[in-house]
Write a protein that holds these residues in place. Structure first.
Motif: not given
Length: 477
Positions: A199-202, A443-448
């Motif tokens: 949800f945070h990465r939306l 929260f980590t990024t998608r890459a992390e």
């Protein structure tokens, strides 16, 4: 339907009363499991100490007459048994008076716990359960036609709950007005859930949509709850959808779950009959005395609603406030402000307090700790210690009455306290020293996330409590 009874709402009542019984069950089980460590005679904030400085008039509770850890357990077990009896349908087989006594018993037992629960029970969903549970007393068993006035009071409770939450946001943090609060909220909420990372990465555009949908529901749609059917049912279904969204995006104990149950109780009973293969009762009675009681209840709630309505209309609106010691009609609201940065307390222990000491972490059941651990799903169960740790990370003042006692229990490897945790670094062996560190979490990024498998990235900020042994513990009290 007439002014005093609504036979068509029998299925709505069934859904509503069973749902509230489930929440009562969770509340009593949580009290049974966590109460000894938090509130017991040797707990972090002992009830006997609280009772010495409180009165029955200010905090009505049966524990003013007598306190013992065994009696507290007995209250929890009794509440659990009554909740299970209600879920099993036994309450519906009772005469009206028996139904009322059973539900009144549930309410009185939980009120007794909440009113001595101190900081551990200072959450809005405690008073919400008490207010909803008190209304259940007057809905009547399956063989009685649901009182129309009580059904309206359920809708009135749901309206105040949602509208209060909407107003506190509009009057509070600017990010609710510029639609940016959800850029932060999924990450910084007290206890993220399994899906909170996603949800945070939306995209930020979707966060704006989330915020607008929240405002529309809580500030506009809620007025439909006070309208006749089918408008009230449509508005209630909108609330069900938005609360379901909150259920899957976070862990707010039973707040969203109970709100959802209340909304289901406002849905038109005829709609349930159209989709559920349940035969209606052969006959629904409407005892005159029970109708008179429901009228009296409506008058009482109307009088007690004056203060909450004034609070709703005030620019200095207060969240989650009770205006009477019985907590019958309350004000609600949540997240008038949203934190932009997440900080977490990390509690560590060592078995050798020297410069070469190796420090190992305690793991909590719900709150973030291990960066590789997926945030777990705990709601609608309430992890009270985990929630309070989040508040202490915001301001150490929240731990003034209990944090040093908590560290002392860890130094003693107190079994009741350790049961509140997921794991202790030395099991049931007492450590030599403990300390509390403050970290910034994000929260980590998608890459992390792809590279490390971690859900969190954390950065050390400072030492909140330096290494302390049993002998030194008094210095931080």
């Amino acid at each position: 339907m007439d002014w005093f009874s609504d036979p068509g709402a029998w299925l709505s009542r069934l859904v509503l009363t069973r749902g509230v019984a489930v929440v009562y069950l969770l509340a009593f089980v949580a009290a049974l499991r966590q109460g000894p460590a938090l509130l017991g005679s040797a707990g972090l904030t002992p009830v006997p100490r609280f009772l010495r400085h409180s009165s029955f008039r200010r905090a009505p509770s049966l524990f003013h007459w007598r306190w013992s850890d065994r009696l507290f357990a007995g209250v929890c077990w009794t509440g659990t048994a009554l909740s299970l009896a209600t879920l099993a349908g036994l309450a519906d087989r009772l005469p009206v008076a028996g139904w009322m006594v059973l539900w009144l018993g549930l309410w009185a037992l939980y009120l007794s716990i909440v009113n001595v629960g101190q900081i551990w029970y200072g959450f809005g969903w405690e008073t919400l359960l008490l207010e909803a549970g008190f209304l259940m007393v007057f809905l009547g068993p399956a063989h009685v036609a649901p009182p129309t006035l009580v059904l309206w009071l359920v809708a009135w409770l749901l309206f105040r709950l949602e509208f209060g939450a909407g107003l506190i946001k509009l009057r509070g943090d600017r990010c609710w007005r510029d639609l940016t609060c959800l850029d932060f909220h999924h990450e910084t909420q007290p206890m993220p859930g399994p899906l909170s990372w996603w949800f945070h990465r939306l995209p930020r555009r979707l966060h704006r949509v989330e915020t607008v949908a929240n405002h529309v529901t809580q500030l506009v749609v809620v007025f439909g709850l006070l309208a006749p059917q089918p408008v009230a049912g449509v508005a209630a279904l909108v609330v069900v959808v938005t609360q379901g969204y909150l259920v899957v995006s976070g862990n707010f104990a039973w707040l969203n779950w109970l709100t959802l149950v209340l909304a289901l109780g406002v849905v038109d009973g005829g709609w349930y009959a159209a989709v559920l293969p349940v035969d209606p009762p052969a006959q629904l009675d409407s005892p005159a005395w029970f109708t008179a009681v429901s009228i009296g209840l409506a008058v009482l709630v109307a009088v007690l609603s004056v203060a909450p309505v004034r609070n709703l209309l005030s620019r200095q609106q207060r969240m989650n406030t009770s205006f009477d010691p019985l907590r019958l009609v309350n004000s609600y609201g949540a997240f008038g402000s949203v934190t932009r940065v997440r900080r977490e307390l990390v509690v560590e222990a060592t078995d050798r307090p020297d410069p070469d000491a190796v420090w190992r972490e305690y793991e909590f059941r719900g709150k973030p700790g291990d960066v590789r651990r997926r945030p777990p799903q705990w709601a609608p169960y309430h992890l009270r210690l985990d929630w309070l740790m989040w508040f202490v990370a915001l301001s150490p003042a929240y731990g003034r009455t209990w944090l040093s006692a908590f560290l002392g229990r860890l130094l003693d490897a107190d079994p009741a306290t350790l049961r509140l945790l997921r794991s202790a670094p030395f099991g049931d062996r007492p450590p030599a020293a403990v300390r509390v560190l403050l970290y910034r979490y994000r929260f980590t990024t998608r890459a992390e996330r792809r590279a490390s498998g971690a859900f969190w990235h954390r950065t050390f900020e400072r030492e909140l409590v330096p290494p302390v042994t049993r002998e030194e513990l008094g210095s931080i009290r």
